[in-house]
Design an enzyme around this catalytic site. Structure first.
Site, mmCIF file in Angstrom:
data_model
loop_
_atom_site.group_PDB
_atom_site.id
_atom_site.type_symbol
_atom_site.label_atom_id
_atom_site.label_comp_id
_atom_site.label_asym_id
_atom_site.label_seq_id
_atom_site.Cartn_x
_atom_site.Cartn_y
_atom_site.Cartn_z
ATOM 1 C CB ALA A 9 -0.622 0.234 0.901
ATOM 2 N N GLY A 11 3.350 2.067 -1.623
ATOM 3 C CA GLY A 11 3.960 1.850 -3.179
ATOM 4 C C GLY A 11 3.065 2.655 -4.130
ATOM 5 N N GLY A 97 -2.189 -8.253 -10.084
ATOM 6 C CA GLY A 97 -1.480 -7.050 -10.829
ATOM 7 C C GLY A 97 0.632 -7.563 -11.314
ATOM 8 C CG MET A 125 -4.800 -5.075 -13.241
ATOM 9 S SD MET A 125 -5.753 -6.620 -13.135
ATOM 10 C CE MET A 125 -5.383 -7.720 -11.844
ATOM 11 C CG HIS A 155 7.322 0.493 -18.667
ATOM 12 N ND1 HIS A 155 7.597 -0.402 -19.452
ATOM 13 C CD2 HIS A 155 5.878 0.272 -18.424
ATOM 14 C CE1 HIS A 155 6.272 -0.977 -20.343
ATOM 15 N NE2 HIS A 155 4.838 -0.612 -19.077
ATOM 16 C CE LYS A 159 7.496 -2.748 -17.072
ATOM 17 N NZ LYS A 159 6.590 -3.176 -15.802
ATOM 18 N N GLY A 165 5.526 -7.165 -18.161
ATOM 19 C CA GLY A 165 4.846 -8.240 -18.801
ATOM 20 C C GLY A 165 3.937 -8.330 -20.284
#
Length: 270
Positions: A9, A11, A97, A125, A155, A159, A165
């Protein structure tokens, strides 16, 4: 009203998940967890998310948090299988996710689902990205093997995994459309004297820089023309909203391992 626990929570993604849960009218934040030793333990999850005090403190005991929850949402990168087992053993549904699960971990999710768990696992998602998966499968099937295919993703510079993914899944759905084997046709980058492009080949290219949330482009190119399908995410809220959509789906779903194609009913549209 369903009750949600957010794993990770504190992050960047976790905070947006908390914010979106607190903003939703049909769910409530039942818990928020972080890893043991996190400097955010004891902090109010709403304050961390920039939403003001919500009365839910960040803890490190997921087993305790899920006792009063209906679903766990987890975008964290570590301990995913253990967290999912803890959640589903308590009767909670799980939305995952995380982008970099290994094949063995995916098999364990399948085993949990076979034993009665309700799980949505998707490398992305976003509703738009999952529509992109569907479109790429359709386009690949329509165009056939006369088009060269390249996948490009970009990204932010923090990352850790590459390719993303999402990019991997884009290549996978194209392989499924052509009955190709992923490991045989995907080429990650090119350098040196590699020769002419082979006929059945998917080029995979990972770019990193700045604060890019996530850009994905699939190129279908042939003599005289090319088709490009692109999705660009400008906010992590798109992933949070998709995760909540998945959570709502699981509230009435039977036991099983699902992905966002199921959540969005895209399998019915093939």
């Amino acid at each position: 009203m369903f009750r949600v626990v957010i794993v990770g929570a504190a992050g960047r993604m976790g905070r947006r998940l908390v914010a979106n849960v607190l903003d939703a009218a049909d769910c409530e934040l039942a818990g928020a967890t972080e890893i043991v030793g996190s400097p955010f333990l004891g902090s109010d999850a709403g304050e961390l998310a920039g939403c003001g005090h919500c009365g839910v403190a960040v803890g490190d005991d997921l087993a305790a948090a899920v006792k009063n929850a209906d679903v766990v949402i987890n975008f964290s990168t570590g301990g995913v299988i253990e967290a999912t087992r803890t959640a589903t053993s308590a009767g909670c549904a799980a939305v995952i996710g995380t982008t970099a699960l290994e094949d063995g971990e995916k098999r364990q999710l399948r085993q949990m689902a076979d034993q009665g768990a309700r799980i949505v696992f998707a490398p992305n998602m976003s509703v738009g990205v999952n529509l992109l998966f569907h479109l790429c499968r359709e386009v690949a099937g329509i165009l056939g093997e006369d088009y060269d295919i390249e996948v490009i993703e970009m990204h932010h510079n923090q990352k850790k995994d590459a390719p993303s993914g999402t990019a991997v899944r884009l290549a996978e759905v194209i392989c499924e459309a052509h009955d190709w084997e992923y490991d045989e046709v995907v080429r990650n980058g090119r350098a040196g004297l590699v020769g002419a492009r082979t006929r059945n080949e998917i080029g995979m290219h990972a770019l990193r820089g700045g604060d890019v949330v996530g850009d994905h482009t699939v190129i279908f190119a042939t003599g005289g023309e090319r088709l490009e399908l692109t999705h660009k995410a400008s906010s992590r809220d798109t992933f949070a909203r998709g995760a909540l959509r998945a959570a709502r789906f699981l509230m009435t779903a039977e036991a099983g391992l699902y992905d966002m194609q199921d959540v969005l009913n895209l399998r019915e549209r093939k």
